[in-house]
Write a protein that holds these residues in place. Structure first.
Motif, PDB file in Angstrom:
ATOM      1  N   ALA A   1      -6.773  24.293 121.930  1.00  0.00           N
ATOM      2  CA  ALA A   1      -6.769  24.367 120.516  1.00  0.00           C
ATOM      3  C   ALA A   1      -5.434  24.861 119.898  1.00  0.00           C
ATOM      4  N   VAL A   2      -5.067  23.969 118.934  1.00  0.00           N
ATOM      5  CA  VAL A   2      -3.766  24.246 118.256  1.00  0.00           C
ATOM      6  C   VAL A   2      -3.997  24.870 116.915  1.00  0.00           C
ATOM      7  N   SER A   3      -3.640  26.162 117.013  1.00  0.00           N
ATOM      8  CA  SER A   3      -4.459  27.054 115.955  1.00  0.00           C
ATOM      9  C   SER A   3      -3.631  28.431 115.851  1.00  0.00           C
ATOM     10  N   TYR A   4      -3.607  29.057 114.799  1.00  0.00           N
ATOM     11  CA  TYR A   4      -3.074  30.292 114.491  1.00  0.00           C
ATOM     12  C   TYR A   4      -3.734  31.302 115.434  1.00  0.00           C
ATOM     13  N   ASP A   5      -2.955  32.102 116.141  1.00  0.00           N
ATOM     14  CA  ASP A   5      -3.879  33.109 117.267  1.00  0.00           C
ATOM     15  C   ASP A   5      -3.525  34.615 116.684  1.00  0.00           C
ATOM     16  N   TRP A   6      -2.931  34.931 115.653  1.00  0.00           N
ATOM     17  CA  TRP A   6      -2.934  35.960 114.954  1.00  0.00           C
ATOM     18  C   TRP A   6      -1.868  37.231 115.695  1.00  0.00           C
ATOM     19  N   SER A   7      -1.034  36.558 116.186  1.00  0.00           N
ATOM     20  CA  SER A   7      -0.124  37.244 117.159  1.00  0.00           C
ATOM     21  C   SER A   7       1.008  37.703 115.936  1.00  0.00           C
ATOM     22  N   LYS A   8       1.145  37.356 114.912  1.00  0.00           N
ATOM     23  CA  LYS A   8       2.061  37.970 113.969  1.00  0.00           C
ATOM     24  C   LYS A   8       1.521  38.232 112.714  1.00  0.00           C
ATOM     25  N   GLY A   9       0.031  38.711 112.908  1.00  0.00           N
ATOM     26  CA  GLY A   9      -0.759  39.332 111.956  1.00  0.00           C
ATOM     27  C   GLY A   9      -1.145  38.716 110.694  1.00  0.00           C
ATOM     28  N   TYR A  10      -1.900  39.171 109.786  1.00  0.00           N
ATOM     29  CA  TYR A  10      -2.594  38.428 108.808  1.00  0.00           C
ATOM     30  C   TYR A  10      -1.705  37.590 107.894  1.00  0.00           C
ATOM     31  N   LYS A  11      -0.453  38.111 107.507  1.00  0.00           N
ATOM     32  CA  LYS A  11       0.576  37.409 106.746  1.00  0.00           C
ATOM     33  C   LYS A  11       0.970  36.167 107.316  1.00  0.00           C
ATOM     34  N   PHE A  12       0.733  35.747 108.311  1.00  0.00           N
ATOM     35  CA  PHE A  12       0.984  34.472 108.776  1.00  0.00           C
ATOM     36  C   PHE A  12      -0.442  33.646 108.741  1.00  0.00           C
ATOM     37  N   ALA A  13      -1.417  33.984 108.679  1.00  0.00           N
ATOM     38  CA  ALA A  13      -2.616  33.356 108.457  1.00  0.00           C
ATOM     39  C   ALA A  13      -2.687  32.633 107.280  1.00  0.00           C
TER      40      ALA A  13
ATOM     41  N   ASP B   1       2.742  24.378 116.853  1.00  0.00           N
ATOM     42  CA  ASP B   1       2.113  25.497 116.631  1.00  0.00           C
ATOM     43  C   ASP B   1       1.419  26.420 117.809  1.00  0.00           C
ATOM     44  N   THR B   2       0.960  27.555 117.681  1.00  0.00           N
ATOM     45  CA  THR B   2       0.412  28.209 118.823  1.00  0.00           C
ATOM     46  C   THR B   2      -0.908  27.558 119.300  1.00  0.00           C
ATOM     47  N   ILE B   3      -0.920  28.083 120.816  1.00  0.00           N
ATOM     48  CA  ILE B   3      -2.083  27.630 121.378  1.00  0.00           C
ATOM     49  C   ILE B   3      -3.064  28.758 121.502  1.00  0.00           C
ATOM     50  N   ALA B   4      -4.105  28.649 120.861  1.00  0.00           N
ATOM     51  CA  ALA B   4      -5.239  29.957 120.864  1.00  0.00           C
ATOM     52  C   ALA B   4      -6.008  30.007 121.989  1.00  0.00           C
ATOM     53  N   CYS B   5      -6.606  29.048 122.353  1.00  0.00           N
ATOM     54  CA  CYS B   5      -7.559  29.029 123.669  1.00  0.00           C
ATOM     55  C   CYS B   5      -7.699  27.725 124.467  1.00  0.00           C
ATOM     56  N   THR B   6      -8.264  27.589 125.627  1.00  0.00           N
ATOM     57  CA  THR B   6      -8.348  26.424 126.395  1.00  0.00           C
ATOM     58  C   THR B   6      -9.256  26.543 127.151  1.00  0.00           C
ATOM     59  N   THR B   7     -10.009  25.398 127.770  1.00  0.00           N
ATOM     60  CA  THR B   7     -11.165  25.253 128.795  1.00  0.00           C
ATOM     61  C   THR B   7     -11.002  23.968 129.420  1.00  0.00           C
ATOM     62  N   PHE B   8     -11.429  23.927 130.849  1.00  0.00           N
ATOM     63  CA  PHE B   8     -11.755  22.716 131.503  1.00  0.00           C
ATOM     64  C   PHE B   8     -13.123  22.365 131.587  1.00  0.00           C
ATOM     65  N   ASN B   9     -13.313  21.173 131.601  1.00  0.00           N
ATOM     66  CA  ASN B   9     -14.436  20.569 131.607  1.00  0.00           C
ATOM     67  C   ASN B   9     -15.050  21.092 133.333  1.00  0.00           C
ATOM     68  N   ARG B  10     -16.305  20.383 133.272  1.00  0.00           N
ATOM     69  CA  ARG B  10     -17.104  20.822 134.745  1.00  0.00           C
ATOM     70  C   ARG B  10     -16.407  20.210 136.092  1.00  0.00           C
ATOM     71  N   SER B  11     -15.670  18.890 135.587  1.00  0.00           N
ATOM     72  CA  SER B  11     -15.248  18.215 136.748  1.00  0.00           C
ATOM     73  C   SER B  11     -13.696  18.623 136.859  1.00  0.00           C
ATOM     74  N   GLY B  12     -13.277  19.165 135.928  1.00  0.00           N
ATOM     75  CA  GLY B  12     -11.727  19.423 135.863  1.00  0.00           C
ATOM     76  C   GLY B  12     -10.857  18.309 135.214  1.00  0.00           C
ATOM     77  N   ASN B  13     -11.498  17.159 135.123  1.00  0.00           N
ATOM     78  CA  ASN B  13     -10.629  16.106 134.584  1.00  0.00           C
ATOM     79  C   ASN B  13     -10.296  16.100 133.095  1.00  0.00           C
ATOM     80  N   ILE B  14     -10.865  17.035 132.290  1.00  0.00           N
ATOM     81  CA  ILE B  14     -10.792  16.918 130.881  1.00  0.00           C
ATOM     82  C   ILE B  14     -10.195  18.376 130.621  1.00  0.00           C
ATOM     83  N   PHE B  15      -9.092  18.510 129.838  1.00  0.00           N
ATOM     84  CA  PHE B  15      -8.709  19.909 129.504  1.00  0.00           C
ATOM     85  C   PHE B  15      -8.676  19.957 128.119  1.00  0.00           C
ATOM     86  N   ALA B  16      -9.230  20.867 127.664  1.00  0.00           N
ATOM     87  CA  ALA B  16      -9.335  21.191 125.932  1.00  0.00           C
ATOM     88  C   ALA B  16      -8.514  22.239 125.588  1.00  0.00           C
TER      89      ALA B  16
END
Length: 333
Positions: free
Chosen positions: A294-306, A277-292
């Motif tokens: 989100a595997v989630s719909y990103d609306w790139s294909k419009g509402y019909k695919f939500a 699935d699409t990856i909607a957003c990301t972030t590193f923690n403060r020390s950079g050893n954890i990367f989070a």
């Protein structure tokens, strides 16, 4: 998360689209905003296990979330046109900002713990002192705010119609420079370099631009293709996250891939396994050893695919030093 090889899934993820992720700068607490109107706060334990610690609500989809510099508060913006703040100590949430349209982006400024910038589809950026109900500054922009980031003295706002508006935060209510994205299509995300000397910008056509502010550095500007496949399909670049120690960065896309990059050597460092699935957003923690991410719909294909059955997962990746360290930096002994 030492020894964790496989990416771990956060427990109790949002049941609807995940719009933004943000780690506290003080501890391994992760905030997630979602289209189900909720903002959730998770504690990430050293084992990689997660605990849902708190949540609070908007009256419409929550579109962005970030932490105060001291880690004591979470703030979020939503389609309810409101900015809301959750106090970690008291467990109370209050409204601290308002716009005429949805709030799409917000950042605490490095200049002060209490000053928050909010960017909206009402074509303004507003600055708020959290101790006051009225904005302390409002700036009219050429178009709706799609993304925004700030670091050091620099704040960059990406709007509709490919406008990029730069602010020198020593004089935050005056536009420092207005330019057009170096990319040919709609801006999707923007992220400032750690030292505030420039920014990376991503667009819907699978391309990232690296832009420096100083005239003498302009020759270092470049753009590159990413998040495209062998069949020549082109995918949105949904988020760009800089590593807090090394200044290397990640991109994630609607193609379900995440790549770590080194802008200085212009090299790809590491690609994570492709998701379904699409990856909607990301972030590193403060020390950079954890990367989070989100595997989630990103609306790139419009509402019909939500669709109601879409995947919504937040994953934690244990970052190995060799995968994110710049190419020209010697290995730590």
């Amino acid at each position: 998360m030492a020894g964790v090889v496989q990416d771990m899934e956060i427990t109790s993820p949002p049941p609807d689209g995940i719009s933004d992720l943000s780690f506290s700068s003080q501890a391994d607490y992760l905030a997630a905003s979602s289209w189900d109107n909720q903002v959730r706060i998770y504690e990430i334990q050293p084992t990689g296990q997660s605990i849902l610690k708190a949540s609070y609500a908007h009256e419409a989809p929550a579109l962005c979330v970030t932490w105060s510099k001291d880690g004591s508060k979470v703030v979020s913006g939503g389609a309810d046109k409101a900015g809301r703040m959750y106090d970690v100590a008291t467990g109370q949430s209050t409204q601290i900002a308002a716009h005429d349209e949805a709030i799409k982006s917000m950042n605490f400024l490095d200049q002060g713990q209490q000053i928050l910038a909010t960017g909206s589809w009402d074509k303004t950026v507003k600055y708020w002192d959290l101790r006051s109900p009225q904005p302390i500054g409002t700036v009219a922009l050429p178009e709706r705010v799609y993304c925004m980031d700030s670091r050091q003295q620099l704040m960059v706002v990406g709007t509709a119609d490919r406008h990029v508006v730069l602010f020198d935060l020593n004089n935050p209510t005056t536009i420092f420079k207005q330019t057009v994205s170096p990319l040919k299509w709609q801006t999707r995300t923007v992220s400032c370099f750690l030292d505030g000397s420039g920014y990376a910008i991503g667009s819907i056509e699978g391309r990232v631009g690296i832009q420096y502010l100083n005239e003498k550095d302009q020759t270092r500007n470049f753009s590159f293709k990413c998040h495209r496949d062998d069949a020549k399909n082109v995918y949105c670049v949904n988020d760009i996250s800089f590593h807090p120690v090394y200044g290397t960065f990640s991109t994630c896309g609607a193609d379900g891939t995440i790549v770590f990059w080194d802008k200085d050597s212009k090299q790809r460092l590491k690609s994570l396994p492709k998701m379904n699935d699409t990856i909607a957003c990301t972030t590193f923690n403060r020390s950079g050893n954890i990367f989070a991410y989100a595997v989630s719909y990103d609306w790139s294909k419009g509402y019909k695919f939500a669709a109601p059955g879409n995947t919504n997962r937040i994953m934690l990746h244990s970052v190995q030093d060799q995968d994110i360290r710049p190419k020209n930096m010697p290995q730590q002994r």
